[in-house]
Design a protein around this motif. Structure first.
Motif, short mmCIF file in Angstrom:
data_model
loop_
_atom_site.label_atom_id
_atom_site.label_comp_id
_atom_site.label_asym_id
_atom_site.label_seq_id
_atom_site.Cartn_x
_atom_site.Cartn_y
_atom_site.Cartn_z
N GLN A 150 48.49 47.42 26.78
CA GLN A 150 47.11 47.93 26.74
C GLN A 150 46.37 47.57 25.46
N ARG A 151 47.08 47.09 24.46
CA ARG A 151 46.41 46.65 23.23
C ARG A 151 45.56 45.41 23.47
N THR A 152 45.95 44.62 24.47
CA THR A 152 45.21 43.37 24.75
C THR A 152 44.67 43.29 26.17
N GLU A 153 45.23 44.07 27.10
CA GLU A 153 44.79 44.04 28.50
C GLU A 153 44.14 45.37 28.86
N LYS A 154 42.84 45.31 29.13
CA LYS A 154 42.09 46.54 29.37
C LYS A 154 42.05 46.93 30.85
N ASP A 155 42.30 45.99 31.73
CA ASP A 155 42.33 46.30 33.15
C ASP A 155 43.58 47.13 33.44
N PRO A 156 43.45 48.37 33.88
CA PRO A 156 44.63 49.24 34.05
C PRO A 156 45.61 48.73 35.10
N VAL A 157 45.12 48.10 36.16
CA VAL A 157 46.02 47.59 37.19
C VAL A 157 46.85 46.43 36.64
N LYS A 158 46.16 45.48 35.98
CA LYS A 158 46.88 44.35 35.40
C LYS A 158 47.85 44.83 34.32
N ALA A 159 47.39 45.79 33.53
CA ALA A 159 48.25 46.30 32.46
C ALA A 159 49.52 46.93 33.03
N SER A 160 49.38 47.66 34.12
CA SER A 160 50.54 48.29 34.74
C SER A 160 51.53 47.25 35.25
N ILE A 161 51.01 46.18 35.87
CA ILE A 161 51.89 45.13 36.39
C ILE A 161 52.60 44.41 35.25
N LEU A 162 51.83 44.04 34.22
CA LEU A 162 52.42 43.33 33.10
C LEU A 162 53.46 44.18 32.37
N ALA A 163 53.20 45.47 32.29
CA ALA A 163 54.15 46.35 31.59
C ALA A 163 55.50 46.37 32.30
N GLN A 164 55.49 46.30 33.63
CA GLN A 164 56.75 46.30 34.35
C GLN A 164 57.64 45.13 33.93
N HIS A 165 57.03 43.99 33.63
CA HIS A 165 57.80 42.82 33.22
C HIS A 165 58.44 42.97 31.85
N ARG A 166 57.96 43.93 31.09
CA ARG A 166 58.47 44.11 29.72
C ARG A 166 59.46 45.27 29.61
N VAL A 167 59.79 45.88 30.71
CA VAL A 167 60.75 46.99 30.69
C VAL A 167 62.16 46.43 30.53
N HIS A 168 62.90 47.02 29.61
CA HIS A 168 64.31 46.69 29.41
C HIS A 168 65.13 47.91 29.78
N PRO A 169 66.10 47.79 30.70
CA PRO A 169 66.86 48.98 31.11
C PRO A 169 67.60 49.66 29.96
N GLY A 170 68.17 48.87 29.03
CA GLY A 170 68.92 49.45 27.93
C GLY A 170 70.23 50.07 28.41
N GLY A 171 70.87 50.79 27.52
CA GLY A 171 72.13 51.44 27.86
C GLY A 171 73.27 50.48 28.07
N ARG A 172 73.16 49.27 27.55
CA ARG A 172 74.16 48.24 27.80
C ARG A 172 75.18 48.21 26.65
#
Length: 521
Positions: free
Chosen positions: A416-438
């Motif tokens: 959201q620092r660079t993408e103001k469209d909430p729909v696009k921001a939501s989609i792009l954020a999913q690509h940056r999720v790391h499950p962790g716990g590895r």
């Protein structure tokens, strides 16, 4: 039928692992033989610790460890000891002390004489598997310590390997080492024949005078034509992939010095003592083994990655691949039943930071990923301090990222620092999720020297042994390898038919087709 999966100790261990805390938990660093091993990001709890002890007890760990160190036939399918610990003991066991000391004195005397006469500026070592990976790993990891001789290794039967190893060397000042436990190894003897031709073509009238044999089959080496003074023995109670500590270590002494070989043995002996005497809860090989069993057999990880953050340790990866996968790549227990839990993860890897630009994407964001063993040296052997800081920072960062992960909320905030469209921001954020716990393990060596390297190799040997005990399999045989060798010998004989129609009915259609197609090639 003996069932590990249905045993009470196994069920308790599985339950404890599955319910252990998977978030960040207390610092858990264990020390052994100068190495610091951080297990903080492996599954652990008081229940896991208790259940692990009970599992080891149920599987007869204490007795098996005693048998390993006292020379009992712990390799039960071949009725042999696996007594590699005796080779590096400060005082070898009485039953084999004279053999070990005598052969080591002969080997070191040979090195001393070669040094005194300034012989053999070049050494070409011909072995494969356990007769190659150990000495190759040590020589090429520690080469910066000294450089008395040019050391080269050829293992593959592909003639490109032996021709590259010999290229540019002076035949009159080159020693050829044949390292083969049985002295029947196809690859090593084929390469030795090439080396003989090369020496003869270079004007060496008696090529075998420049050969050394390291073998358990002394008679075969003599029959080959190698002089007794150039034959160094090890014994059938030394497994091939555990033979580094025997006369197979000759290229280490020739290339790096007898003192380096002695320090290597000392580091391994110190780890042996730790493994033999440390309490279970602070016993590093045992705790690494329990984590490995939890990751493979309980949590379902099919592999683990080895990432040494030291470029000199690149050969540690294939060395460990052989140790782990040849030792544990089995599914039959001692009583002949099929093991009913998953065992033997595949081992793979690459030195950091190259690995980060190769497969860490998969480690971070694949649905499952794999545990990682990180290895780091606290002190480098170069003067470029910033390089070392970058190396350390990358190692610690990758490990932290694998464990901590990145939540959707945090990723969305970044986007959201660079993408103001909430729909696009939501989609792009999913690509940056790391499950962790590895899970991962961090092994910190004070620096890469012979003593620390010896301790590291022995650490992994004992980890593998302990996993074999837990799974109830024999980590000292390799019947799958032997079967492949038998088939290769038969196919080679058929390929030698030189264009006639060889009988290939024993094979599947594809193999039969290619045997006929390539006959005489």
């Amino acid at each position: 039928m003996t069932s590990l999966a249905n045993s009470p100790a196994w069920k308790d261990f599985c339950g404890a692992v599955k319910t252990s805390e998977i978030g960040a938990h207390a610092l858990r660093i264990l020390d052994a033989a100068g190495l610091s091993v951080d297990l903080s990001t492996q599954r652990h709890s008081a229940d896991v610790e208790t259940a692990g002890k009970q599992l080891l007890k149920a599987q007869g760990f204490e007795s098996a460890r005693t048998q390993l160190f006292n020379g009992s036939p712990i390799n039960w399918t071949e009725n042999r000891a696996a007594w590699h610990t005796a080779l590096r003991a400060t005082e070898p066991p009485v039953a084999v002390a004279e053999l070990i000391k005598h052969e080591r004195e002969r080997m070191l005397s040979f090195v001393d004489q070669a040094n005194a006469k300034n012989q053999y500026r070049n050494v070409v070592h011909l072995g494969i598997g356990g007769s190659d990976w150990g000495p190759r790993l040590v020589v090429e990891s520690l080469t910066g310590l000294t450089g008395r001789r040019t050391m080269r290794f050829a293992s593959n039967v592909d003639a490109h390997a032996i021709t590259a190893a010999l290229d540019g060397l002076d035949p009159h000042d080159t020693l050829i080492i044949i390292a083969s436990k049985s002295f029947t190894t196809t690859e090593s003897l084929a390469n030795a024949a090439c080396a003989t031709d090369w020496l003869r073509a270079g004007g060496v009238k008696r090529p075998l005078d420049q050969f050394v044999a390291i073998t358990a089959n002394v008679k075969a080496a003599r029959d080959y034509g190698i002089d007794n003074d150039h034959i160094f023995q090890f014994w059938d109670w030394v497994g091939g992939r555990y033979s580094l500590w025997s006369s197979i270590g000759l290229p280490i002494a020739l290339g790096l010095g007898a003192d380096v070989f002695a320090a290597l043995l000392a580091g391994a002996a110190e780890m042996d003592e730790h493994f033999l005497t440390a309490p279970i809860e602070s016993n590093v090989p045992v705790q690494m083994a329990l984590s490995g069993v939890a990751n493979r057999s309980v949590l379902g990880y099919a592999s683990f990655a080895l990432c040494p953050y030291d470029a000199r340790l690149k050969h540690l990866i294939p060395w460990l691949q052989q140790l782990e996968m040849e030792s544990l790549g089995k599914s039959t227990t001692r009583d002949g039943d099929t093991l009913d839990v998953p065992s033997s993860p595949a081992v793979w890897g690459m030195p950091g930071t190259d690995s980060q630009h190769t497969f860490f994407q998969w480690l971070h964001q694949d649905n499952i990923g794999a545990p990682v063993d990180f290895i780091l040296c606290a002190t480098p052997d170069h003067r470029y301090n910033r390089h070392h800081r970058l190396l350390v920072a990358n190692c610690l960062a990758q490990r932290a990222a694998l464990w901590q992960g990145k939540s959707y909320e945090r990723a969305l905030e970044e986007v959201q620092r660079t993408e103001k469209d909430p729909v696009k921001a939501s989609i792009l954020a999913q690509h940056r999720v790391h499950p962790g716990g590895r899970p991962s393990t961090l092994i910190v060596m004070p620096r890469l020297d012979a003593k620390s390297l010896g301790a590291l190799l022995a650490l992994y040997e004992h980890k593998v042994f302990t996993q074999g005990v837990i799974w109830g399999i024999n980590p000292f045989d390799q019947w799958g390898v032997e079967f492949g060798k038998q088939l290769a010998g038969d196919i080679e004989r058929r390929l030698d038919a030189l264009g006639s129609d060889p009988e290939v009915s024993p094979y599947d259609p594809s193999t039969a087709y290619w045997v006929k197609k390539l006959a005489g090639s």
